[in-house]
Write a protein that holds these residues in place. Structure first.
Motif, PDB file in Angstrom:
ATOM      1  N   THR A  64     -14.891 -25.469 -41.530  1.00 52.84           N
ATOM      2  CA  THR A  64     -16.345 -25.617 -41.439  1.00 52.84           C
ATOM      3  C   THR A  64     -16.790 -25.674 -39.980  1.00 52.84           C
ATOM      4  OG1 THR A  64     -16.344 -26.792 -43.537  1.00 52.84           O
ATOM      5  CG2 THR A  64     -18.283 -27.067 -42.155  1.00 52.84           C
ATOM      6  N   ASP A 181     -19.246 -21.045 -46.944  1.00 54.86           N
ATOM      7  CA  ASP A 181     -18.356 -22.202 -46.873  1.00 54.86           C
ATOM      8  C   ASP A 181     -18.290 -22.848 -48.256  1.00 54.86           C
ATOM      9  OD1 ASP A 181     -16.655 -24.057 -45.826  1.00 54.86           O
ATOM     10  OD2 ASP A 181     -18.184 -25.220 -44.783  1.00 54.86           O
ATOM     11  N   GLU A 182     -17.210 -22.617 -48.919  1.00 52.65           N
ATOM     12  CA  GLU A 182     -16.982 -23.137 -50.275  1.00 52.65           C
ATOM     13  C   GLU A 182     -18.135 -22.832 -51.227  1.00 52.65           C
ATOM     14  OE1 GLU A 182     -15.094 -26.881 -50.534  1.00 52.65           O
ATOM     15  OE2 GLU A 182     -14.664 -26.985 -48.404  1.00 52.65           O
TER      16      GLU A 182
HETATM   17 MG   LIG Z   1     -15.302 -27.710 -44.802  1.00 49.49          MG
END
Ligand SMILES: [Mg+2]
Ligand SMILES: Nc1ncnc2c1ncn2[C@@H]1O[C@H](COP(=O)(O)OP(=O)(O)OP(=O)(O)O)[C@@H](O)[C@H]1O
Lengths: 328, 262
Positions: A64, A181-182
């Motif tokens: 991240t 991100d995810e």
């Molecule tokens: Mg992360």
């Protein structure tokens, strides 16, 4: 020319341990304990136009943080990066109009408003011409099956619907680069599958360059030809998924069915037995020379059927993390 | 510029939709604003019940000042409050990220995004009080007076924006506090009374260091025709300086901004 170029990028977080409250805050201005975390350490990689790269690593690896630097949210401690030729943290509007970042754990849509209001706001913010806005929105709502929920307040949407709406908001201006991100975090199996299919199709149709992080191996196996694996801020693998198996596993798994019973002692010495019945055997053979060794087994054993398998990808990655987690 | 005006109105329209949704909260806010306003006026009428002037200001002049104080208070409540009230949360939770990745000036988006429309409605009693005090003073509204007054109100609002923003910016350095807003409200309270009631130190502090007094006093004095051009010039200079200084502080703060994990 690569779309994303990262050279020796590092980020060290500096933070302070402090007690809550105004007085303690003021006190901490003068005297405090400084702690640092080296989240990303001299990371380098490049991504070409249209690539879909899986960015993997265990919790706290620095994924991240890296994406936030590429999105211009954080300044790096040292190092350089260019995305589409821009230095991300200069936050030029010309750059910001060409990328999007979607964080599965953070919503960009206005919570109390229908998703459509957020889309209209984005239309204004990104200066999207009316015809293009209509066309893109139609396309996306079609692909993501979002028609019924456009006029419902975001806080009333299910997580799956919300993620789709988030993605729509992020794609309205047709970004050239997309950081995810995810994006599938918390979704059920079906919704994950749908999201995955969408991302794959979108990448192929629009030639959007995508960097995606996920903890779900299915995502990675289905989506990314190339993976970058990072742990404790350091990249230790960058290449095709298939190459990863070769790097980690020195063995291949061979499954055989025999036409007549075979004793354990009849199996060659190089074959490590995993499972065996008189008429079947699953063995592990060294990756090196695997063709020659398989041929040898075909010659010496009464084989009816044979399959040679790579290790499943999530086992491979688990293995990578485990190996890496062991102290050097 | 035009784009920013359009964006501002889109923000405003989304807030009207939102407030229509939460009618309960809307009325509650309206009622509490009205109560606060009534208490202020009652306080002044009590005060002037025992003395004819306060620091050289007559009762209707003080009412005009209070009305101006309340107009600026309500306007800043309508346009700034909900943004600055969230500011430290933006930083603590990493919500600021959203503003930093969009092609709109992030300061604009983070500080002028939300509006409390109900505060605009509480402007009505303030304007009524303004009219009453004018009537009592026997003053008529001229074009020069009205335009000058409005322009000075806007100038005052810019100063309020900057001071409030500067206080909120402290959140970049002091993340775990929510008391910053209270700090602003107690500072602004000083502007409610005629400046002469403050003696040396306090007056200097709130005129030159944290210039909250001039915000309300300058438009009021202009209308009541006591103003020297120097005071207006001072406010213009203050507003310009504060805009630049807060912009710089914001940039410095952003360099410290670490978002939030995840
Ligand atoms: Mg992360
Ligand atoms: N705002 C912050 N302040 C201080 N430390 C931080 C901050 N954000 C992240 N970290 C630390 O930096 C390291 C990397 O965090 P990061 O969020 O980049 O990891 P990640 O790979 O995205 O992990 P995950 O898979 O859990 O999302 C972690 O040790 C984390 O604790």
């Amino acid at each position: 020319m690569p779309i994303i170029e990262v050279r020796d990028l590092s980020k060290t977080y500096t933070y302070h341990r402090k007690a809550p409250g105004l007085w303690n805050s003021v006190k901490s201005l003068f005297k405090r304990q400084t702690l640092t975390t080296e989240a990303v350490k001299r990371v380098s990689f490049t991504v070409e136009a249209g690539e879909l790269v899986g960015f993997l690593g265990p919790n706290g690896a620095g994924k991240t943080t890296t994406l936030k630097m590429l999105a211009g949210i954080l300044y790096p401690t040292t190092g350089e990066a260019r995305v589409l030729g821009y230095v991300p943290w200069e936050r030029k509007a010309a750059y910001q109009k060409q990328f999007s970042i979607v964080m599965g754990q953070k919503n960009q849509l206005w919570w109390d408003l229908p998703a459509m209001e957020s889309f209209l706001l984005n239309k204004e913010i990104y200066e999207i011409p009316e015809p293009q806005f209509k066309e893109t929105l139609n396309e996306l709502t079609e692909l993501l099956d979002l028609h019924e929920v456009l006029d419902v307040q975001v806080r009333k949407l299910s997580l799956g619907q919300r993620m789709k709406a988030e993605l729509t908001a992020a794609l309205l201006h047709r970004p050239k680069v997309l950081f995810l991100d995810e994006p599938t975090i918390g979704l059920d199996v079906v919704a994950q599958q749908k999201m995955r299919e969408f991302i794959k199709a979108y990448n192929q149709q629009q030639k959007t360059t995508i960097m995606l992080t996920s903890h779900y191996m299915e995502d990675v196996a289905a989506l990314a030809q190339r993976v970058i694996i990072i742990d404790r801020g350091i990249i230790f693998y960058d290449g095709p998924l298939t190459g990863l198996a070769a790097k980690v596993h020195e063995h291949k798994t061979v499954r055989m069915t025999f036409t007549k019973p075979v004793a354990a002692t009849d199996l060659p010495a190089f074959a490590h037995i995993i499972e065996r019945t008189p008429t079947t055997a699953t063995v592990r053979i060294p990756r090196k020379d695997s063709a020659r060794r398989t041929a040898e087994m075909l010659k010496t054993l009464p084989i009816d059927d044979i399959t040679i398998e790579e290790e499943p990808i999530d086992d491979v990655i688990r293995q990578v993390f485990l190996n890496h987690a062991q102290p050097a | 510029m035009q784009r920013y005006i359009r964006l501002f109105f889109r923000y405003l329209s989304t807030d009207i939709i939102r407030e229509a949704e939460f009618r309960g909260g809307f009325f509650l806010l309206l009622v509490s604003n009205l109560i606060e306003f009534t208490v202020t006026v009652a306080f002044f009428s009590l005060l002037y019940g025992s003395v004819p002037t306060v620091g050289g200001w007559s009762y209707p002049e003080a009412l005009f000042l209070v009305a101006t104080y309340s107009i600026i208070g309500n306007l800043s409540g309508a346009f700034f409050l909900r943004n600055f009230a969230r500011f430290s949360e933006y930083i603590r939770t990493g919500l600021l990220d959203t503003f930093l990745t969009k092609p709109v000036d992030a300061q604009f988006a983070a500080t002028l995004r939300y509006h409390a429309i109900s505060n605009l409605i509480s402007l009505l009693p303030s304007v009524a009080l303004l009219m009453i005090s004018l009537h009592r003073l026997g003053l008529t509204i001229t074009v020069v007076n009205a335009v000058g007054y409005v322009l000075l109100l806007v100038l005052g609002l810019i100063i309020v924006y900057c001071l409030w923003f500067a206080i909120s910016l402290l959140a970049f350095w002091l993340t775990q506090i929510n008391e910053l807003q209270e700090l602003w409200f107690s500072l602004y309270d000083f502007a409610r009374y005629p400046p002469p009631i403050y003696d040396g130190g306090v007056r200097i502090l709130f005129t030159f260091v944290i210039p909250v007094l001039t915000v309300v006093a300058v438009p009021t004095e202009f209308f009541l025709e006591h103003t020297q051009p120097a005071a207006i010039g001072y406010n213009v200079a203050i507003a310009a300086t504060l805009l630049i200084v807060t912009r710089l502080l914001w940039k410095v703060g952003l360099r410290r901004y670490a978002s939030a994990s995840s």
